[in-house]
Design a protein around this motif. Structure first.
Motif, PDB file in Angstrom:
ATOM      1  N   THR A 238       9.723  83.812 -84.194  1.00  0.00           N
ATOM      2  CA  THR A 238       8.499  83.012 -84.309  1.00  0.00           C
ATOM      3  C   THR A 238       7.289  83.798 -83.817  1.00  0.00           C
ATOM      4  OG1 THR A 238       9.719  80.937 -84.040  1.00  0.00           O
ATOM      5  CG2 THR A 238       7.361  80.895 -83.560  1.00  0.00           C
ATOM      6  N   ALA A 239       7.441  84.477 -82.689  1.00  0.00           N
ATOM      7  CA  ALA A 239       6.330  85.260 -82.148  1.00  0.00           C
ATOM      8  C   ALA A 239       5.965  86.405 -83.085  1.00  0.00           C
ATOM      9  CB  ALA A 239       6.707  85.805 -80.769  1.00  0.00           C
ATOM     10  N   LEU A 240       6.952  87.098 -83.624  1.00  0.00           N
ATOM     11  CA  LEU A 240       6.698  88.208 -84.533  1.00  0.00           C
ATOM     12  C   LEU A 240       5.983  87.728 -85.796  1.00  0.00           C
ATOM     13  CD1 LEU A 240       7.114  91.193 -85.339  1.00  0.00           C
ATOM     14  CD2 LEU A 240       9.345  90.520 -86.270  1.00  0.00           C
ATOM     15  N   ASN A 241       6.494  86.647 -86.376  1.00  0.00           N
ATOM     16  CA  ASN A 241       5.935  86.144 -87.628  1.00  0.00           C
ATOM     17  C   ASN A 241       4.563  85.504 -87.451  1.00  0.00           C
ATOM     18  OD1 ASN A 241       8.206  87.000 -89.047  1.00  0.00           O
ATOM     19  ND2 ASN A 241       9.294  85.073 -88.695  1.00  0.00           N
ATOM     20  N   SER A 242       4.236  85.131 -86.217  1.00  0.00           N
ATOM     21  CA  SER A 242       2.907  84.565 -85.963  1.00  0.00           C
ATOM     22  C   SER A 242       1.870  85.644 -85.668  1.00  0.00           C
ATOM     23  CB  SER A 242       2.966  83.577 -84.796  1.00  0.00           C
ATOM     24  OG  SER A 242       3.247  84.253 -83.576  1.00  0.00           O
ATOM     25  N   GLY A 243       2.305  86.901 -85.679  1.00  0.00           N
ATOM     26  CA  GLY A 243       1.371  88.009 -85.515  1.00  0.00           C
ATOM     27  C   GLY A 243       1.130  88.435 -84.087  1.00  0.00           C
ATOM     28  N   ALA A 244       2.043  88.123 -83.177  1.00  0.00           N
ATOM     29  CA  ALA A 244       1.875  88.518 -81.772  1.00  0.00           C
ATOM     30  C   ALA A 244       1.743  90.034 -81.664  1.00  0.00           C
ATOM     31  CB  ALA A 244       3.059  88.042 -80.944  1.00  0.00           C
ATOM     32  N   LYS A 245       0.737  90.460 -80.941  1.00  0.00           N
ATOM     33  CA  LYS A 245       0.504  91.891 -80.752  1.00  0.00           C
ATOM     34  C   LYS A 245       1.306  92.454 -79.572  1.00  0.00           C
ATOM     35  CE  LYS A 245      -2.540  91.840 -84.040  1.00  0.00           C
ATOM     36  NZ  LYS A 245      -2.146  92.373 -85.374  1.00  0.00           N
ATOM     37  N   ARG A 246       1.610  91.577 -78.614  1.00  0.00           N
ATOM     38  CA  ARG A 246       2.356  91.975 -77.436  1.00  0.00           C
ATOM     39  C   ARG A 246       3.330  90.872 -77.064  1.00  0.00           C
ATOM     40  NH1 ARG A 246      -2.521  94.705 -73.731  1.00  0.00           N
ATOM     41  NH2 ARG A 246      -2.260  96.782 -74.635  1.00  0.00           N
ATOM     42  N   ILE A 247       4.552  91.245 -76.761  1.00  0.00           N
ATOM     43  CA  ILE A 247       5.578  90.277 -76.377  1.00  0.00           C
ATOM     44  C   ILE A 247       6.169  90.693 -75.035  1.00  0.00           C
ATOM     45  CG2 ILE A 247       7.819  89.284 -76.933  1.00  0.00           C
ATOM     46  CD1 ILE A 247       7.179  89.585 -79.873  1.00  0.00           C
ATOM     47  N   ALA A 248       6.166  89.793 -74.071  1.00  0.00           N
ATOM     48  CA  ALA A 248       6.803  90.036 -72.780  1.00  0.00           C
ATOM     49  C   ALA A 248       8.249  89.558 -72.844  1.00  0.00           C
ATOM     50  CB  ALA A 248       6.060  89.314 -71.669  1.00  0.00           C
ATOM     51  N   THR A 249       9.128  90.288 -72.175  1.00  0.00           N
ATOM     52  CA  THR A 249      10.542  89.958 -72.256  1.00  0.00           C
ATOM     53  C   THR A 249      11.291  90.354 -70.990  1.00  0.00           C
ATOM     54  OG1 THR A 249      12.590  90.348 -73.518  1.00  0.00           O
ATOM     55  CG2 THR A 249      11.054  92.189 -73.356  1.00  0.00           C
ATOM     56  N   ASP A 250      12.347  89.596 -70.710  1.00  0.00           N
ATOM     57  CA  ASP A 250      13.305  89.970 -69.666  1.00  0.00           C
ATOM     58  C   ASP A 250      14.396  90.874 -70.225  1.00  0.00           C
ATOM     59  OD1 ASP A 250      12.136  88.531 -67.570  1.00  0.00           O
ATOM     60  OD2 ASP A 250      13.191  86.691 -68.094  1.00  0.00           O
ATOM     61  N   TYR A 251      14.377  91.089 -71.544  1.00  0.00           N
ATOM     62  CA  TYR A 251      15.442  91.819 -72.239  1.00  0.00           C
ATOM     63  C   TYR A 251      14.840  92.980 -73.030  1.00  0.00           C
ATOM     64  CZ  TYR A 251      18.027  87.445 -71.379  1.00  0.00           C
ATOM     65  OH  TYR A 251      18.624  86.341 -70.808  1.00  0.00           O
ATOM     66  N   THR A 252      14.246  93.931 -72.348  1.00  0.00           N
ATOM     67  CA  THR A 252      13.515  95.002 -73.016  1.00  0.00           C
ATOM     68  C   THR A 252      14.357  95.791 -74.025  1.00  0.00           C
ATOM     69  OG1 THR A 252      11.955  95.205 -71.195  1.00  0.00           O
ATOM     70  CG2 THR A 252      12.154  97.094 -72.654  1.00  0.00           C
ATOM     71  N   PRO A 253      15.503  96.354 -73.653  1.00  0.00           N
ATOM     72  CA  PRO A 253      16.248  97.149 -74.646  1.00  0.00           C
ATOM     73  C   PRO A 253      16.752  96.317 -75.813  1.00  0.00           C
ATOM     74  CG  PRO A 253      17.534  96.892 -72.624  1.00  0.00           C
ATOM     75  CD  PRO A 253      16.162  96.368 -72.337  1.00  0.00           C
ATOM     76  N   GLN A 254      17.113  95.056 -75.543  1.00  0.00           N
ATOM     77  CA  GLN A 254      17.614  94.198 -76.611  1.00  0.00           C
ATOM     78  C   GLN A 254      16.502  93.828 -77.599  1.00  0.00           C
ATOM     79  OE1 GLN A 254      18.138  93.686 -73.343  1.00  0.00           O
ATOM     80  NE2 GLN A 254      20.355  93.598 -73.010  1.00  0.00           N
ATOM     81  N   LEU A 255      15.302  93.532 -77.082  1.00  0.00           N
ATOM     82  CA  LEU A 255      14.186  93.216 -77.975  1.00  0.00           C
ATOM     83  C   LEU A 255      13.798  94.436 -78.797  1.00  0.00           C
ATOM     84  CD1 LEU A 255      11.935  91.467 -79.121  1.00  0.00           C
ATOM     85  CD2 LEU A 255      10.589  91.921 -77.052  1.00  0.00           C
ATOM     86  N   ALA A 256      13.759  95.611 -78.175  1.00  0.00           N
ATOM     87  CA  ALA A 256      13.413  96.822 -78.901  1.00  0.00           C
ATOM     88  C   ALA A 256      14.395  97.072 -80.049  1.00  0.00           C
ATOM     89  CB  ALA A 256      13.394  98.007 -77.948  1.00  0.00           C
ATOM     90  N   ALA A 257      15.688  96.863 -79.797  1.00  0.00           N
ATOM     91  CA  ALA A 257      16.699  97.061 -80.831  1.00  0.00           C
ATOM     92  C   ALA A 257      16.572  95.998 -81.918  1.00  0.00           C
ATOM     93  CB  ALA A 257      18.092  97.040 -80.219  1.00  0.00           C
ATOM     94  N   TRP A 258      16.308  94.749 -81.519  1.00  0.00           N
ATOM     95  CA  TRP A 258      16.196  93.651 -82.480  1.00  0.00           C
ATOM     96  C   TRP A 258      15.016  93.844 -83.424  1.00  0.00           C
ATOM     97  CZ3 TRP A 258      12.417  89.931 -83.359  1.00  0.00           C
ATOM     98  CH2 TRP A 258      12.802  88.844 -84.150  1.00  0.00           C
ATOM     99  N   LEU A 259      13.942  94.435 -82.941  1.00  0.00           N
ATOM    100  CA  LEU A 259      12.736  94.627 -83.764  1.00  0.00           C
ATOM    101  C   LEU A 259      12.909  95.674 -84.855  1.00  0.00           C
ATOM    102  CD1 LEU A 259       9.929  94.530 -81.034  1.00  0.00           C
ATOM    103  CD2 LEU A 259      10.186  92.923 -82.934  1.00  0.00           C
ATOM    104  N   LYS A 260      13.869  96.566 -84.697  1.00  0.00           N
ATOM    105  CA  LYS A 260      14.043  97.643 -85.679  1.00  0.00           C
ATOM    106  C   LYS A 260      14.347  97.072 -87.060  1.00  0.00           C
ATOM    107  CE  LYS A 260      15.424 101.220 -82.406  1.00  0.00           C
ATOM    108  NZ  LYS A 260      16.495 102.105 -81.907  1.00  0.00           N
ATOM    109  N   GLY A 261      13.566  97.506 -88.034  1.00  0.00           N
ATOM    110  CA  GLY A 261      13.723  97.030 -89.399  1.00  0.00           C
ATOM    111  C   GLY A 261      13.009  95.737 -89.705  1.00  0.00           C
ATOM    112  N   LYS A 262      12.460  95.095 -88.664  1.00  0.00           N
ATOM    113  CA  LYS A 262      11.760  93.825 -88.854  1.00  0.00           C
ATOM    114  C   LYS A 262      10.249  93.967 -88.813  1.00  0.00           C
ATOM    115  CE  LYS A 262      15.464  90.961 -86.861  1.00  0.00           C
ATOM    116  NZ  LYS A 262      16.410  92.058 -86.607  1.00  0.00           N
ATOM    117  N   CYS A 263       9.783  95.158 -88.437  1.00  0.00           N
ATOM    118  CA  CYS A 263       8.331  95.371 -88.325  1.00  0.00           C
ATOM    119  C   CYS A 263       8.052  96.860 -88.545  1.00  0.00           C
ATOM    120  CB  CYS A 263       7.819  94.904 -86.962  1.00  0.00           C
ATOM    121  SG  CYS A 263       8.627  95.711 -85.551  1.00  0.00           S
TER     122      CYS A 263
END
Length: 264
Positions: A238-263
Protein backbone atom coordinates in the motif's frame (compact mmCIF):
# COMPACT_ATOMS: atom_id res chain seq x y z
CA UNK A 1 -7.77 -8.66 -40.18
CA UNK A 2 -7.27 -9.96 -36.68
CA UNK A 3 -9.90 -12.36 -35.47
CA UNK A 4 -11.91 -11.33 -32.36
CA UNK A 5 -10.68 -14.28 -30.34
CA UNK A 6 -7.05 -13.47 -31.29
CA UNK A 7 -7.49 -9.87 -30.17
CA UNK A 8 -8.94 -11.04 -26.86
CA UNK A 9 -6.07 -13.48 -26.37
CA UNK A 10 -3.53 -10.73 -27.04
CA UNK A 11 -5.20 -8.44 -24.50
CA UNK A 12 -5.15 -11.20 -21.91
CA UNK A 13 -1.46 -11.88 -22.48
CA UNK A 14 -0.72 -8.17 -22.22
CA UNK A 15 -2.59 -7.92 -18.90
CA UNK A 16 -0.68 -10.90 -17.51
CA UNK A 17 2.75 -9.70 -18.67
CA UNK A 18 5.06 -8.38 -15.95
CA UNK A 19 5.30 -4.62 -15.68
CA UNK A 20 8.16 -3.04 -17.56
CA UNK A 21 10.75 -1.00 -15.71
CA UNK A 22 9.14 2.22 -16.89
CA UNK A 23 5.80 1.15 -15.43
CA UNK A 24 7.16 0.39 -11.97
CA UNK A 25 6.96 2.98 -9.18
CA UNK A 26 10.12 4.66 -7.93
CA UNK A 27 11.83 2.77 -5.14
CA UNK A 28 11.42 4.44 -1.75
CA UNK A 29 14.37 5.04 0.53
CA UNK A 30 14.45 2.68 3.50
CA UNK A 31 14.86 4.11 6.99
CA UNK A 32 15.96 1.40 9.39
CA UNK A 33 14.53 1.31 12.90
CA UNK A 34 15.61 -1.03 15.69
CA UNK A 35 12.52 -2.82 16.97
CA UNK A 36 11.59 -2.34 20.62
CA UNK A 37 9.26 -4.69 22.52
CA UNK A 38 5.82 -3.38 23.45
CA UNK A 39 4.25 -3.32 26.89
CA UNK A 40 5.23 -1.77 30.21
CA UNK A 41 8.09 -4.23 30.73
CA UNK A 42 9.39 -4.03 27.17
CA UNK A 43 12.75 -2.75 28.41
CA UNK A 44 13.40 -6.12 30.07
CA UNK A 45 13.18 -7.88 26.68
CA UNK A 46 14.97 -5.17 24.69
CA UNK A 47 17.82 -6.57 22.58
CA UNK A 48 19.32 -3.12 21.86
CA UNK A 49 18.83 -3.21 18.10
CA UNK A 50 18.76 0.59 17.81
CA UNK A 51 20.99 2.45 15.37
CA UNK A 52 22.66 4.59 18.03
CA UNK A 53 26.26 3.57 17.32
CA UNK A 54 28.58 3.38 14.26
CA UNK A 55 28.53 -0.43 14.11
CA UNK A 56 24.73 -0.39 13.86
CA UNK A 57 24.76 2.42 11.29
CA UNK A 58 27.07 0.44 9.00
CA UNK A 59 25.08 -2.76 9.52
CA UNK A 60 21.79 -1.12 8.54
CA UNK A 61 23.41 0.51 5.53
CA UNK A 62 24.65 -2.90 4.43
CA UNK A 63 21.12 -4.24 4.79
CA UNK A 64 19.84 -1.62 2.34
CA UNK A 65 18.94 1.43 4.43
CA UNK A 66 19.50 4.95 3.12
CA UNK A 67 18.82 6.40 6.56
CA UNK A 68 18.06 5.38 10.11
CA UNK A 69 15.88 6.49 12.99
CA UNK A 70 17.88 6.94 16.20
CA UNK A 71 17.35 8.25 19.71
CA UNK A 72 18.66 11.32 21.50
CA UNK A 73 18.81 11.51 25.29
CA UNK A 74 20.33 14.14 27.58
CA UNK A 75 22.34 13.45 30.70
CA UNK A 76 21.69 15.28 33.96
CA UNK A 77 20.64 18.92 33.55
CA UNK A 78 21.25 18.85 29.81
CA UNK A 79 25.00 18.49 30.10
CA UNK A 80 25.51 16.08 27.19
CA UNK A 81 23.39 14.96 24.22
CA UNK A 82 23.88 11.21 23.77
CA UNK A 83 22.47 8.48 21.57
CA UNK A 84 20.51 6.00 23.67
CA UNK A 85 16.89 4.82 23.65
CA UNK A 86 16.03 3.55 27.13
CA UNK A 87 15.07 5.78 30.05
CA UNK A 88 17.73 4.05 32.10
CA UNK A 89 21.07 2.41 31.46
CA UNK A 90 19.39 -1.00 31.24
CA UNK A 91 21.23 -2.90 28.52
CA UNK A 92 24.53 -1.22 29.39
CA UNK A 93 27.34 -2.26 31.69
CA UNK A 94 27.49 -0.70 35.14
CA UNK A 95 24.76 0.01 37.69
CA UNK A 96 21.25 0.76 36.43
CA UNK A 97 20.54 4.48 36.63
CA UNK A 98 18.23 6.87 34.81
CA UNK A 99 20.16 8.71 32.10
CA UNK A 100 18.79 12.06 33.33
CA UNK A 101 20.24 11.36 36.80
CA UNK A 102 23.87 10.85 35.80
CA UNK A 103 26.66 12.82 34.14
CA UNK A 104 28.42 11.97 30.91
CA UNK A 105 31.98 11.90 32.22
CA UNK A 106 31.85 12.52 35.96
CA UNK A 107 30.82 10.52 39.01
CA UNK A 108 30.97 6.83 39.80
CA UNK A 109 27.94 6.06 37.59
CA UNK A 110 28.97 8.14 34.56
CA UNK A 111 27.57 7.18 31.15
CA UNK A 112 30.75 7.51 29.12
CA UNK A 113 32.51 4.19 28.62
CA UNK A 114 29.55 1.92 29.37
CA UNK A 115 29.05 -0.85 26.83
CA UNK A 116 26.05 -2.75 25.46
CA UNK A 117 25.63 -6.09 27.22
CA UNK A 118 23.20 -7.95 24.92
CA UNK A 119 22.07 -8.35 21.32
CA UNK A 120 23.79 -8.02 17.97
CA UNK A 121 25.69 -4.85 18.95
CA UNK A 122 27.04 -6.22 22.22
CA UNK A 123 30.29 -4.49 23.17
CA UNK A 124 29.51 -1.19 21.45
CA UNK A 125 29.49 1.90 23.63
CA UNK A 126 27.32 5.02 24.01
CA UNK A 127 28.14 7.91 21.67
CA UNK A 128 27.57 11.62 21.90
CA UNK A 129 25.16 13.15 19.40
CA UNK A 130 28.06 14.97 17.75
CA UNK A 131 30.07 11.78 17.26
CA UNK A 132 27.00 9.95 15.99
CA UNK A 133 26.44 12.62 13.33
CA UNK A 134 30.07 12.25 12.25
CA UNK A 135 29.60 8.49 11.87
CA UNK A 136 26.38 9.02 9.92
CA UNK A 137 28.11 11.37 7.50
CA UNK A 138 30.94 8.89 6.98
CA UNK A 139 28.40 6.25 5.91
CA UNK A 140 26.36 8.69 3.80
CA UNK A 141 23.21 8.09 5.83
CA UNK A 142 20.27 10.40 6.44
CA UNK A 143 19.40 10.72 10.14
CA UNK A 144 15.92 10.84 11.65
CA UNK A 145 16.54 11.80 15.27
CA UNK A 146 13.88 11.25 17.92
CA UNK A 147 14.33 13.56 20.90
CA UNK A 148 13.12 11.28 23.66
CA UNK A 149 10.44 12.36 26.18
CA UNK A 150 12.87 12.01 29.09
CA UNK A 151 14.75 15.07 27.81
CA UNK A 152 11.95 17.24 29.22
CA UNK A 153 14.03 17.23 32.41
CA UNK A 154 16.38 19.72 30.78
CA UNK A 155 14.84 20.94 27.50
CA UNK A 156 11.76 22.28 29.32
CA UNK A 157 13.47 23.08 32.62
CA UNK A 158 12.28 26.16 34.51
CA UNK A 159 15.92 27.09 35.10
CA UNK A 160 16.89 29.15 32.05
CA UNK A 161 20.57 28.19 32.26
CA UNK A 162 19.78 24.45 32.24
CA UNK A 163 17.32 24.85 29.38
CA UNK A 164 19.76 26.93 27.31
CA UNK A 165 22.61 24.48 27.85
CA UNK A 166 20.40 21.55 26.91
CA UNK A 167 19.24 23.11 23.65
CA UNK A 168 22.83 23.98 22.82
CA UNK A 169 23.70 20.31 23.23
CA UNK A 170 20.96 19.40 20.76
CA UNK A 171 21.29 22.16 18.17
CA UNK A 172 25.02 22.86 18.42
CA UNK A 173 26.01 19.61 16.65
CA UNK A 174 23.19 20.14 14.15
CA UNK A 175 24.58 23.57 13.23
CA UNK A 176 27.98 21.98 12.64
CA UNK A 177 26.65 19.20 10.42
CA UNK A 178 23.38 20.03 8.68
CA UNK A 179 24.89 21.64 5.58
CA UNK A 180 26.85 18.50 4.75
CA UNK A 181 24.27 15.82 5.57
CA UNK A 182 20.54 15.35 6.02
CA UNK A 183 19.25 15.58 9.59
CA UNK A 184 15.59 15.47 10.61
CA UNK A 185 14.58 16.19 14.20
CA UNK A 186 11.30 15.21 15.84
CA UNK A 187 9.72 14.22 19.14
CA UNK A 188 6.60 12.30 20.16
CA UNK A 189 6.33 14.63 23.18
CA UNK A 190 4.06 17.55 22.26
CA UNK A 191 5.82 20.00 24.58
CA UNK A 192 9.27 19.15 23.26
CA UNK A 193 8.03 19.23 19.65
CA UNK A 194 6.58 22.72 20.09
CA UNK A 195 9.73 24.02 21.78
CA UNK A 196 11.87 22.36 19.11
CA UNK A 197 10.10 24.40 16.42
CA UNK A 198 10.70 27.60 18.40
CA UNK A 199 14.34 26.81 19.09
CA UNK A 200 15.12 25.90 15.47
CA UNK A 201 13.60 29.17 14.28
CA UNK A 202 15.36 31.21 16.99
CA UNK A 203 18.69 29.64 16.05
CA UNK A 204 18.22 30.64 12.41
CA UNK A 205 18.22 27.04 11.28
CA UNK A 206 16.15 25.92 8.26
CA UNK A 207 12.69 24.48 8.78
CA UNK A 208 13.64 21.50 6.59
CA UNK A 209 15.27 20.06 9.72
CA UNK A 210 11.73 19.30 10.92
CA UNK A 211 10.32 17.73 7.73
CA UNK A 212 10.95 14.95 5.26
CA UNK A 213 10.60 11.91 7.47
CA UNK A 214 9.41 8.50 6.25
CA UNK A 215 5.99 6.89 6.49
CA UNK A 216 5.63 4.09 9.07
CA UNK A 217 3.26 1.56 7.45
CA UNK A 218 4.00 -1.61 9.43
CA UNK A 219 1.17 -3.36 11.23
CA UNK A 220 3.24 -5.60 13.49
CA UNK A 221 4.09 -4.69 17.06
CA UNK A 222 7.68 -5.61 17.77
CA UNK A 223 8.44 -8.42 20.16
CA UNK A 224 11.38 -10.65 21.02
CA UNK A 225 11.62 -12.92 19.12
CA UNK A 226 10.30 -10.72 16.29
CA UNK A 227 6.94 -11.38 14.60
CA UNK A 228 7.10 -12.58 11.00
CA UNK A 229 7.98 -9.81 8.57
CA UNK A 230 5.49 -11.27 6.09
CA UNK A 231 2.63 -9.79 8.14
CA UNK A 232 3.68 -6.39 6.77
CA UNK A 233 3.68 -7.20 3.05
CA UNK A 234 0.21 -5.74 2.49
CA UNK A 235 1.10 -2.52 4.30
CA UNK A 236 4.36 -2.23 2.38
CA UNK A 237 2.50 -2.70 -0.92
CA UNK A 238 0.00 0.00 0.00
CA UNK A 239 2.79 2.42 0.89
CA UNK A 240 4.72 1.65 -2.31
CA UNK A 241 1.67 1.99 -4.55
CA UNK A 242 0.67 5.26 -2.89
CA UNK A 243 3.99 6.78 -3.92
CA UNK A 244 5.81 6.83 -0.57
CA UNK A 245 9.27 8.27 -1.02
CA UNK A 246 10.59 6.93 2.28
CA UNK A 247 9.49 3.93 4.33
CA UNK A 248 10.57 3.26 7.92
CA UNK A 249 10.82 -0.36 8.97
CA UNK A 250 11.84 -2.71 11.76
CA UNK A 251 12.74 -5.24 9.04
CA UNK A 252 15.37 -3.50 6.91
CA UNK A 253 16.90 -6.48 5.04
CA UNK A 254 13.50 -8.07 4.47
CA UNK A 255 11.98 -4.87 3.06
CA UNK A 256 15.00 -4.31 0.82
CA UNK A 257 14.66 -7.85 -0.57
CA UNK A 258 10.87 -7.53 -0.96
CA UNK A 259 11.21 -4.32 -3.00
CA UNK A 260 13.40 -5.95 -5.64
CA UNK A 261 11.50 -6.17 -8.91
CA UNK A 262 8.62 -4.09 -7.56
CA UNK A 263 10.13 -0.65 -8.11
CA UNK A 264 12.85 1.09 -10.07
Amino acid sequence: MALPHAVAAMALLTSLAPATSAQLPSCPQIFGHGGYPTGPDGWQRDQVRQTNNPTAISRYRGWGAAGVEADLQLTKDGTKAVMWHNTSTWGLSGPKRDVTAIWWAAGADQLKGRTITRGIFKGETVYTFRDWLTAMKADGMAGLVEIKPETRQSLLNADASIKSRAWSEVLGPVKEHYQGQEIILYSHDAGIAAELRRQVQAAGLPSKLLTGGPVWPEVTKWEEPPPSWTLNKGAWATALNSGAKRIATDYTPQLAAWLKGKCR
